[in-house]
Scaffold this motif. Structure first.
Motif, PDB file in Angstrom:
ATOM      1  N   PRO A  90      12.701 -39.131  44.899  1.00 40.74           N
ATOM      2  CA  PRO A  90      11.868 -37.923  44.814  1.00 40.74           C
ATOM      3  C   PRO A  90      11.103 -37.598  46.094  1.00 40.74           C
ATOM      4  CG  PRO A  90      11.642 -39.220  42.815  1.00 40.74           C
ATOM      5  CD  PRO A  90      12.474 -40.037  43.764  1.00 40.74           C
ATOM      6  N   GLN A  91      10.516 -38.582  46.741  1.00 43.66           N
ATOM      7  CA  GLN A  91       9.717 -38.321  47.946  1.00 43.66           C
ATOM      8  C   GLN A  91      10.562 -37.942  49.161  1.00 43.66           C
ATOM      9  OE1 GLN A  91      10.077 -41.193  46.325  1.00 43.66           O
ATOM     10  NE2 GLN A  91       9.960 -42.953  47.678  1.00 43.66           N
ATOM     11  N   TRP A  92      11.879 -38.083  49.081  1.00 40.23           N
ATOM     12  CA  TRP A  92      12.767 -37.729  50.191  1.00 40.23           C
ATOM     13  C   TRP A  92      13.530 -36.435  49.937  1.00 40.23           C
ATOM     14  CZ3 TRP A  92      13.264 -39.859  54.958  1.00 40.23           C
ATOM     15  CH2 TRP A  92      12.540 -41.027  55.198  1.00 40.23           C
ATOM     16  N   ARG A  93      13.353 -35.827  48.797  1.00 43.90           N
ATOM     17  CA  ARG A  93      14.056 -34.577  48.499  1.00 43.90           C
ATOM     18  C   ARG A  93      13.526 -33.459  49.381  1.00 43.90           C
ATOM     19  NH1 ARG A  93      13.613 -35.734  42.120  1.00 43.90           N
ATOM     20  NH2 ARG A  93      15.136 -37.434  42.115  1.00 43.90           N
ATOM     21  N   GLY A  94      14.404 -32.527  49.732  1.00 43.51           N
ATOM     22  CA  GLY A  94      14.015 -31.392  50.560  1.00 43.51           C
ATOM     23  C   GLY A  94      13.939 -31.716  52.037  1.00 43.51           C
ATOM     24  N   GLN A  95      14.408 -32.892  52.443  1.00 45.93           N
ATOM     25  CA  GLN A  95      14.350 -33.303  53.852  1.00 45.93           C
ATOM     26  C   GLN A  95      15.738 -33.453  54.472  1.00 45.93           C
ATOM     27  OE1 GLN A  95      11.420 -36.400  54.713  1.00 45.93           O
ATOM     28  NE2 GLN A  95      10.599 -36.122  52.645  1.00 45.93           N
ATOM     29  N   GLY A  96      16.770 -32.969  53.782  1.00 45.20           N
ATOM     30  CA  GLY A  96      18.115 -32.998  54.343  1.00 45.20           C
ATOM     31  C   GLY A  96      18.928 -34.229  54.022  1.00 45.20           C
ATOM     32  N   VAL A  97      18.367 -35.173  53.267  1.00 42.53           N
ATOM     33  CA  VAL A  97      19.089 -36.404  52.935  1.00 42.53           C
ATOM     34  C   VAL A  97      20.316 -36.095  52.077  1.00 42.53           C
ATOM     35  CG1 VAL A  97      18.948 -38.645  51.762  1.00 42.53           C
ATOM     36  CG2 VAL A  97      17.035 -37.840  53.166  1.00 42.53           C
ATOM     37  N   GLY A  98      20.141 -35.286  51.049  1.00 46.45           N
ATOM     38  CA  GLY A  98      21.263 -34.926  50.185  1.00 46.45           C
ATOM     39  C   GLY A  98      22.348 -34.197  50.952  1.00 46.45           C
ATOM     40  N   ARG A  99      21.959 -33.280  51.818  1.00 47.64           N
ATOM     41  CA  ARG A  99      22.933 -32.545  52.632  1.00 47.64           C
ATOM     42  C   ARG A  99      23.721 -33.508  53.519  1.00 47.64           C
ATOM     43  NH1 ARG A  99      23.995 -27.498  54.640  1.00 47.64           N
ATOM     44  NH2 ARG A  99      22.250 -26.567  53.537  1.00 47.64           N
ATOM     45  N   GLN A 100      23.032 -34.455  54.145  1.00 47.41           N
ATOM     46  CA  GLN A 100      23.709 -35.419  55.013  1.00 47.41           C
ATOM     47  C   GLN A 100      24.673 -36.305  54.228  1.00 47.41           C
ATOM     48  OE1 GLN A 100      20.767 -37.559  57.245  1.00 47.41           O
ATOM     49  NE2 GLN A 100      20.175 -35.764  58.432  1.00 47.41           N
ATOM     50  N   LEU A 101      24.249 -36.754  53.048  1.00 48.40           N
ATOM     51  CA  LEU A 101      25.147 -37.536  52.199  1.00 48.40           C
ATOM     52  C   LEU A 101      26.394 -36.729  51.861  1.00 48.40           C
ATOM     53  CD1 LEU A 101      22.655 -39.198  49.697  1.00 48.40           C
ATOM     54  CD2 LEU A 101      24.312 -40.436  51.118  1.00 48.40           C
ATOM     55  N   LEU A 102      26.181 -35.504  51.435  1.00 50.66           N
ATOM     56  CA  LEU A 102      27.299 -34.664  51.013  1.00 50.66           C
ATOM     57  C   LEU A 102      28.217 -34.312  52.181  1.00 50.66           C
ATOM     58  CD1 LEU A 102      28.496 -33.460  48.511  1.00 50.66           C
ATOM     59  CD2 LEU A 102      26.956 -31.522  48.720  1.00 50.66           C
ATOM     60  N   GLN A 103      27.657 -34.010  53.334  1.00 48.14           N
ATOM     61  CA  GLN A 103      28.489 -33.689  54.491  1.00 48.14           C
ATOM     62  C   GLN A 103      29.292 -34.904  54.957  1.00 48.14           C
ATOM     63  OE1 GLN A 103      25.361 -31.935  56.940  1.00 48.14           O
ATOM     64  NE2 GLN A 103      26.262 -29.906  56.646  1.00 48.14           N
ATOM     65  N   THR A 104      28.692 -36.078  54.920  1.00 49.95           N
ATOM     66  CA  THR A 104      29.413 -37.305  55.281  1.00 49.95           C
ATOM     67  C   THR A 104      30.565 -37.525  54.314  1.00 49.95           C
ATOM     68  OG1 THR A 104      27.400 -38.259  56.211  1.00 49.95           O
ATOM     69  CG2 THR A 104      29.178 -39.793  55.651  1.00 49.95           C
ATOM     70  N   PHE A 105      30.294 -37.345  53.037  1.00 47.11           N
ATOM     71  CA  PHE A 105      31.333 -37.488  52.015  1.00 47.11           C
ATOM     72  C   PHE A 105      32.453 -36.471  52.219  1.00 47.11           C
ATOM     73  CE2 PHE A 105      32.527 -35.674  47.764  1.00 47.11           C
ATOM     74  CZ  PHE A 105      33.580 -36.562  47.519  1.00 47.11           C
ATOM     75  N   LEU A 106      32.105 -35.212  52.443  1.00 46.14           N
ATOM     76  CA  LEU A 106      33.132 -34.181  52.603  1.00 46.14           C
ATOM     77  C   LEU A 106      33.993 -34.423  53.843  1.00 46.14           C
ATOM     78  CD1 LEU A 106      31.108 -31.039  51.489  1.00 46.14           C
ATOM     79  CD2 LEU A 106      32.891 -32.258  50.206  1.00 46.14           C
ATOM     80  N   ALA A 107      33.408 -34.955  54.902  1.00 45.87           N
ATOM     81  CA  ALA A 107      34.189 -35.303  56.098  1.00 45.87           C
ATOM     82  C   ALA A 107      35.185 -36.418  55.762  1.00 45.87           C
ATOM     83  CB  ALA A 107      33.259 -35.726  57.232  1.00 45.87           C
ATOM     84  N   TRP A 108      34.746 -37.411  54.993  1.00 47.77           N
ATOM     85  CA  TRP A 108      35.645 -38.478  54.543  1.00 47.77           C
ATOM     86  C   TRP A 108      36.756 -37.899  53.659  1.00 47.77           C
ATOM     87  CZ3 TRP A 108      36.581 -40.009  49.474  1.00 47.77           C
ATOM     88  CH2 TRP A 108      37.315 -41.196  49.316  1.00 47.77           C
ATOM     89  N   ALA A 109      36.384 -37.015  52.744  1.00 46.08           N
ATOM     90  CA  ALA A 109      37.359 -36.429  51.817  1.00 46.08           C
ATOM     91  C   ALA A 109      38.426 -35.618  52.555  1.00 46.08           C
ATOM     92  CB  ALA A 109      36.646 -35.562  50.788  1.00 46.08           C
ATOM     93  N   GLU A 110      38.024 -34.922  53.609  1.00 48.59           N
ATOM     94  CA  GLU A 110      38.986 -34.144  54.412  1.00 48.59           C
ATOM     95  C   GLU A 110      40.075 -35.037  54.988  1.00 48.59           C
ATOM     96  OE1 GLU A 110      39.712 -30.921  55.606  1.00 48.59           O
ATOM     97  OE2 GLU A 110      38.484 -30.316  53.898  1.00 48.59           O
ATOM     98  N   LEU A 111      39.735 -36.268  55.303  1.00 48.93           N
ATOM     99  CA  LEU A 111      40.687 -37.204  55.910  1.00 48.93           C
ATOM    100  C   LEU A 111      41.493 -37.985  54.882  1.00 48.93           C
ATOM    101  CD1 LEU A 111      38.395 -38.610  58.747  1.00 48.93           C
ATOM    102  CD2 LEU A 111      40.179 -36.853  58.929  1.00 48.93           C
ATOM    103  N   ASN A 112      41.152 -37.836  53.610  1.00 52.29           N
ATOM    104  CA  ASN A 112      41.847 -38.559  52.549  1.00 52.29           C
ATOM    105  C   ASN A 112      43.063 -37.737  52.117  1.00 52.29           C
ATOM    106  OD1 ASN A 112      42.727 -39.603  50.060  1.00 52.29           O
ATOM    107  ND2 ASN A 112      40.701 -40.376  49.580  1.00 52.29           N
ATOM    108  N   PRO A 113      44.271 -38.195  52.433  1.00 46.61           N
ATOM    109  CA  PRO A 113      45.467 -37.401  52.130  1.00 46.61           C
ATOM    110  C   PRO A 113      45.747 -37.237  50.639  1.00 46.61           C
ATOM    111  CG  PRO A 113      46.083 -39.586  52.917  1.00 46.61           C
ATOM    112  CD  PRO A 113      44.594 -39.473  53.062  1.00 46.61           C
ATOM    113  N   MET A 114      45.133 -38.076  49.793  1.00 50.25           N
ATOM    114  CA  MET A 114      45.355 -37.980  48.348  1.00 50.25           C
ATOM    115  C   MET A 114      44.554 -36.851  47.705  1.00 50.25           C
ATOM    116  SD  MET A 114      45.631 -41.755  46.705  1.00 50.25           S
ATOM    117  CE  MET A 114      44.630 -42.752  47.785  1.00 50.25           C
TER     118      MET A 114
END
Length: 148
Positions: A90-114
């Protein structure tokens, strides 16, 4: 952002407990959460050992403040899709943590051929999360009714 490892089991249990106690935007309820440190460790190992899974940790200031876990379907006919869940203290919400997690995940997903499709569930009143998902290209498929 980094991949979860065995040392994260105890901090993850505490993070989940904190997020569920807050209740804001959570799909699971604190009173039905019985995950132990060993359960968290099992999830970390299972995600690490499967090339179609990912478990990310957000750790600014050497403290686990967010996580994202993705699991591709174990069924060969559905291996092209999977579902993820994420949360931020809760104290870290609104500071870009969720966006960074999601962007890191989406970059990984782009490279996953499955992977062809990524799914998630979000409670309808979690407007901040829904806005983030939409900004990053997710589309609503529809509500789930009478979930238990």
């Amino acid at each position: 952002m980094r991949s979860a490892d065995e040392h994260d089991a105890a901090p993850l249990k505490e993070l989940v407990k904190t997020m569920l106690a807050d209740g804001n935007g959570q799909v699971r309820l604190l009173e039905v959460n019985s995950a132990t440190k060993e359960d968290e460790l099992g999830a970390i190992v299972n995600h690490r050992d499967d090339p179609n899974c990912l478990f990310l940790i957000a750790e600014p200031d050497q403290k686990v403040v967010g996580c994202l876990h993705f699991a591709g379907s174990p069924l060969s006919r559905l291996a092209h899709r999977g579902i993820f869940g994420m949360g931020v203290a809760p104290q870290w919400r609104g500071q870009g943590v969720g966006r960074q997690l999601l962007q890191t995940f989406l970059a990984w997903a782009e490279l996953n051929p499955m992977l062809e499709k990524i799914c998630l569930a979000v409670v309808a009143n979690n407007a901040r999360a829904i806005a983030l998902y939409k900004k990053l290209g997710f589309q609503e498929e529809g509500p789930t009714r009478d979930s238990r």
